[in-house]
Design a protein around this motif. Structure first.
Motif, PDB file in Angstrom:
ATOM      1  N   ARG A 137      -1.610   7.584  -8.502  1.00  0.00           N
ATOM      2  CA  ARG A 137      -1.820   6.256  -8.454  1.00  0.00           C
ATOM      3  C   ARG A 137      -1.960   5.498  -9.454  1.00  0.00           C
ATOM      4  N   ARG A 169       0.623   5.818   0.738  1.00  0.00           N
ATOM      5  CA  ARG A 169      -0.143   6.656   1.534  1.00  0.00           C
ATOM      6  C   ARG A 169      -1.098   7.570   0.783  1.00  0.00           C
ATOM      7  N   SER A 170      -2.005   8.278   1.469  1.00  0.00           N
ATOM      8  CA  SER A 170      -2.912   9.112   0.829  1.00  0.00           C
ATOM      9  C   SER A 170      -2.198  10.406   0.733  1.00  0.00           C
ATOM     10  N   ALA A 203      -1.161   1.680  -8.280  1.00  0.00           N
ATOM     11  CA  ALA A 203      -1.607   1.430  -7.307  1.00  0.00           C
ATOM     12  C   ALA A 203      -3.262   1.364  -6.999  1.00  0.00           C
ATOM     13  N   ALA A 204      -3.553   0.740  -5.851  1.00  0.00           N
ATOM     14  CA  ALA A 204      -5.219   0.753  -5.575  1.00  0.00           C
ATOM     15  C   ALA A 204      -5.659   2.139  -5.629  1.00  0.00           C
ATOM     16  N   GLY A 241       0.981  -1.102   0.083  1.00  0.00           N
ATOM     17  CA  GLY A 241       0.018  -0.024   0.071  1.00  0.00           C
ATOM     18  C   GLY A 241       0.668   1.246   0.065  1.00  0.00           C
ATOM     19  N   SER A 299      -9.666   2.469  -1.581  1.00  0.00           N
ATOM     20  CA  SER A 299      -9.059   1.270  -0.951  1.00  0.00           C
ATOM     21  C   SER A 299      -8.002   1.350   0.114  1.00  0.00           C
ATOM     22  N   LEU A 300      -7.785   2.709   0.152  1.00  0.00           N
ATOM     23  CA  LEU A 300      -6.408   2.966   1.175  1.00  0.00           C
ATOM     24  C   LEU A 300      -6.845   2.410   2.446  1.00  0.00           C
ATOM     25  N   ARG A 301      -5.726   2.192   3.031  1.00  0.00           N
ATOM     26  CA  ARG A 301      -5.764   1.824   4.613  1.00  0.00           C
ATOM     27  C   ARG A 301      -6.062   2.782   5.438  1.00  0.00           C
ATOM     28  N   GLY A 310       4.868   3.043   2.976  1.00  0.00           N
ATOM     29  CA  GLY A 310       4.006   3.571   1.972  1.00  0.00           C
ATOM     30  C   GLY A 310       4.288   5.144   1.490  1.00  0.00           C
TER      31      GLY A 310
END
Length: 332
Positions: free
Chosen positions: A320, A8-9, A325-326, A6, A330-332, A111
């Motif tokens: 992304r 980061r946002s 990337a996801a 993952g 769908s971020l953690r 991340g």
């Protein structure tokens, strides 16, 4: 296939540089005399690079500067001086060492950092072996490559084949100029101010007119510095494509159509230049860049595009997508 793990946002800077201290000597055959630290400042041979050495070599410093810039994620790749192009057959150990250290470095950042590795462009078999390693490395999304090598670009030969391998493995490709010397550019830093955009422009033209995207529709390829001069020349290329058989021989789509399938960063330094890029590029293919930590970097990589009509959420989504990337949801 996408970046493993993952991220980061936040806004993603796809264009930044990192090189561990133990690899400052650069690959075999480099004409610069290597990079070196002098009292905390980094030099290329005897030329000062005008930034502190730790900004290039120390992951903690890169992370601190990433946070200070208001970025969620920074994508790091080797400086172009480290591309293995001068004596590539002797560079396998250097390439492997860089990619191993890169994977180790980004894996420990939770991340915040993503890596783009090195690869040879003269030998498809050697390139495939390294690309397959990168494809399974945590936190690594792809490779950074030069636009032109020995007078050739990505419309033919092994360079085109390497793009095919990268696309097949789902790896992202960042194209970064090397500041190739020319006699008429030996003053006023023209080797960078003119040379870098011209190198990138050459590669964009090769990809568009060479039909690379028709052959490799899944290729995620990004050109830095806003694509160099390409946005301003796209109309001329289109005219040539429509009127000359030798221009359109390698491609089935007009250049403007394929241009919208390429990614470009925002290191344009000028609002009007960024506006021109956005007029021609697809809205979902313009990504944030900085060129950190060089003196030619965009000093405020987030504020520059936001102040000129772009949206932070779009920049994040585009970054992304380039990295594979996801999606943000769908971020953690």
């Amino acid at each position: 296939m996408a970046v493993n793990g993952g991220i980061r946002s936040g806004v993603i800077d796809v264009h930044a540089h990192w090189l561990p201290r133990e690899l400052l000597a650069l690959p075999p055959g480099n004409p610069y005399g290597g990079m070196n630290d002098r009292d905390g400042e980094l030099y290329l041979g005897d030329a000062p690079l005008s930034f502190r050495t730790t900004a290039m070599t120390d992951i903690d410093a890169v992370l601190a500067d990433t946070q200070q810039a208001g970025l969620g994620v920074r994508v790091i790749s080797a400086p172009p001086f480290a591309f293995p192009v001068h004596r590539p057959r002797e560079a396998d150990a250097y390439v492997a060492a860089y990619n191993e250290r890169l994977a180790e470095a980004v894996a420990g950042t939770d991340g915040a950092l993503v890596g783009l590795g090195l690869v040879r462009l003269d030998d498809v078999g050697a390139a495939r072996r390294e690309l397959e390693r990168l494809a399974v490395a945590e936190g690594v999304a792809g490779v950074a490559v030069p636009p032109v090598v020995d007078g050739r670009s990505y419309d033919r030969g092994s360079m085109r084949e390497v793009l095919g391998v990268a696309a097949g493995l789902g790896l992202s490709v960042l194209v970064h100029p090397m500041q190739l010397p020319r006699q008429e550019w030996d003053h006023h830093y023209l080797v960078n101010l003119i040379g870098n955009p011209v190198e990138s422009t050459t590669a964009v033209a090769a990809v568009l007119l060479g039909g690379v995207l028709e052959e490799l529709p899944g290729l995620r390829i990004c050109f830095v510095h806003g694509g160099g001069c390409a946005p301003a020349l796209l109309g001329r290329w289109g005219h040539g494509w429509r009127t000359r058989e030798d221009v359109r021989r390698g491609s089935t789509r007009p250049p403007a159509e394929s241009f919208r399938r390429l990614y470009f960063d925002t290191v344009a330094h000028d609002p009007e230049t960024l506006r021109l890029l956005r007029a021609h590029a697809s809205p979902d293919r313009v990504v944030c860049g900085s060129d950190y930590p060089f003196d030619m970097a965009q000093p405020d990589p987030v504020r520059f595009p936001l102040d000129n009509g772009m949206d932070a959420a779009v920049l994040e989504a585009n970054g992304r997508a380039f990295l594979g990337a996801a999606p943000t949801g769908s971020l953690r």
